[in-house]
Design an enzyme around this catalytic site. Sequence first.
Site, PDB file in Angstrom:
ATOM      1  N   HIS A 186      78.355 -19.488 -17.691  1.00  0.00           N
ATOM      2  CA  HIS A 186      79.961 -18.429 -19.009  1.00  0.00           C
ATOM      3  C   HIS A 186      78.868 -17.958 -19.913  1.00  0.00           C
ATOM      4  O   HIS A 186      80.569 -17.941 -20.266  1.00  0.00           O
ATOM      5  CB  HIS A 186      79.595 -20.819 -19.855  1.00  0.00           C
ATOM      6  CG  HIS A 186      80.233 -21.452 -18.192  1.00  0.00           C
ATOM      7  ND1 HIS A 186      81.363 -21.448 -18.144  1.00  0.00           N
ATOM      8  CD2 HIS A 186      79.974 -22.274 -17.452  1.00  0.00           C
ATOM      9  CE1 HIS A 186      81.781 -22.489 -16.978  1.00  0.00           C
ATOM     10  NE2 HIS A 186      80.743 -22.760 -16.689  1.00  0.00           N
ATOM     11  N   HIS A 221      75.956 -17.766 -10.454  1.00  0.00           N
ATOM     12  CA  HIS A 221      76.500 -18.751  -9.251  1.00  0.00           C
ATOM     13  C   HIS A 221      77.481 -16.835  -9.774  1.00  0.00           C
ATOM     14  O   HIS A 221      77.843 -16.128  -9.680  1.00  0.00           O
ATOM     15  CB  HIS A 221      77.347 -19.846 -10.080  1.00  0.00           C
ATOM     16  CG  HIS A 221      78.495 -20.036  -8.116  1.00  0.00           C
ATOM     17  ND1 HIS A 221      79.186 -20.775  -8.387  1.00  0.00           N
ATOM     18  CD2 HIS A 221      78.514 -19.305  -7.608  1.00  0.00           C
ATOM     19  CE1 HIS A 221      79.966 -20.529  -6.938  1.00  0.00           C
ATOM     20  NE2 HIS A 221      79.377 -19.468  -6.641  1.00  0.00           N
ATOM     21  N   GLU A 232      73.114 -20.021  -6.821  1.00  0.00           N
ATOM     22  CA  GLU A 232      74.197 -20.394  -6.077  1.00  0.00           C
ATOM     23  C   GLU A 232      74.739 -19.363  -5.617  1.00  0.00           C
ATOM     24  O   GLU A 232      75.319 -17.864  -6.033  1.00  0.00           O
ATOM     25  CB  GLU A 232      74.983 -21.300  -7.431  1.00  0.00           C
ATOM     26  CG  GLU A 232      74.896 -22.642  -7.451  1.00  0.00           C
ATOM     27  CD  GLU A 232      75.736 -23.287  -8.186  1.00  0.00           C
ATOM     28  OE1 GLU A 232      76.871 -22.660  -8.771  1.00  0.00           O
ATOM     29  OE2 GLU A 232      75.652 -23.974  -9.000  1.00  0.00           O
ATOM     30  N   GLU A 259      72.447 -31.154  -3.397  1.00  0.00           N
ATOM     31  CA  GLU A 259      73.044 -31.555  -4.971  1.00  0.00           C
ATOM     32  C   GLU A 259      73.994 -32.459  -4.587  1.00  0.00           C
ATOM     33  O   GLU A 259      75.136 -31.925  -4.105  1.00  0.00           O
ATOM     34  CB  GLU A 259      73.077 -30.461  -4.983  1.00  0.00           C
ATOM     35  CG  GLU A 259      73.792 -29.964  -7.004  1.00  0.00           C
ATOM     36  CD  GLU A 259      74.329 -29.334  -7.831  1.00  0.00           C
ATOM     37  OE1 GLU A 259      73.573 -27.675  -6.843  1.00  0.00           O
ATOM     38  OE2 GLU A 259      74.965 -28.745  -8.706  1.00  0.00           O
TER      39      GLU A 259
HETATM   40  N1  PXP Z   1      76.196 -27.662  -9.388  1.00  0.00           N
HETATM   41  C1  PXP Z   1      76.899 -26.436  -9.125  1.00  0.00           C
HETATM   42  C2  PXP Z   1      77.207 -26.435  -7.500  1.00  0.00           C
HETATM   43  C3  PXP Z   1      78.357 -25.875  -9.609  1.00  0.00           C
HETATM   44  O1  PXP Z   1      78.871 -24.932  -9.253  1.00  0.00           O
HETATM   45  C4  PXP Z   1      77.903 -26.156 -11.187  1.00  0.00           C
HETATM   46  C5  PXP Z   1      79.576 -25.186 -11.701  1.00  0.00           C
HETATM   47  O2  PXP Z   1      78.901 -23.642 -11.729  1.00  0.00           O
HETATM   48  C6  PXP Z   1      77.704 -26.806 -11.628  1.00  0.00           C
HETATM   49  C7  PXP Z   1      76.637 -27.369 -10.750  1.00  0.00           C
HETATM   50  C8  PXP Z   1      77.576 -26.838 -13.677  1.00  0.00           C
HETATM   51  O3  PXP Z   1      79.047 -27.666 -13.333  1.00  0.00           O
HETATM   52  P1  PXP Z   1      79.371 -27.743 -14.637  1.00  0.00           P
HETATM   53  O4  PXP Z   1      79.444 -25.982 -15.727  1.00  0.00           O
HETATM   54  O5  PXP Z   1      80.301 -28.587 -14.984  1.00  0.00           O
HETATM   55  O6  PXP Z   1      77.965 -28.179 -15.626  1.00  0.00           O
END
Ligand code: PXP
Length: 245
Positions: free
Chosen positions: A10, A43, A70, A151
Amino acid sequence: MIRLFVNVDHVATLRQARGTVEPDPLAAALLAERAGADGITVHLREDRRHIQDRDVDRIRKGIKTQLNLEMAAVEEMVRIALDTKPEQVSLVPEKRQEITTEGGLNVRSQKEHLLGIADRLKPVGIRFSLFVDPDLEQIEAARQIGADSVEINTGIYTETKEPEALQRELDKIRAAARHGAGLGLRVFAGHGLTRENVVAIAAIPEIEELNIGHSLIARAVYSGLEKSVKDMLQAMEQGARMRKT
Ligand code: PXP
């Protein structure tokens, strides 16, 4: 103790909104580490909407903890992972139109394909994780293809308001975590976690690691990233203290 991996996507989203150089996901990753994060998650999406290839490279070289990359289960990303050598790869389903990852991988329907990826990443020492819904059959399939960890997707739990439905979602996550650990998988969780809803998740004894992004970065706007990470770690500890085993 339960570990926190901070997802810095983010930070890159905000930078990309202006096409400038700040905020810098590496600088954020270093602050998160300073506040006690156990690792950093990025990611790299196929459409490069937030994290860029250069970010992955800089974060790989710049952080002192561990990198969890990711990515979608596609050839381009496998090559990048083999080049970058993160400590861990987490495979996630990816749709171009989605705002964020919308659900877990269907491991059962693509076992051969995922096994082919595991066979390339694991020999070079990259841990192999799969993002799955709290579904026992998907977790069994993850075990069958030799995943190191799963996960568990907490997305539905974090979106559910009605108390009975919330309890049902939590029970599903608990059962999935127990099942995964029973099969010898390491169990992680993530998606939509906040300082409030993380407590019940951190109380699940089998869950070793959490991936958290949006809420941490959102609250950093008010209080700074270090405080945001520290507050999250505190909430996780509060949950972990409630573990019965
Ligand atoms: N785990 C995975 C596989 C995700 O794709 C994400 C979002 O990128 C997250 C965890 C983290 O989610 P959040 O940003 O809602 O905390």
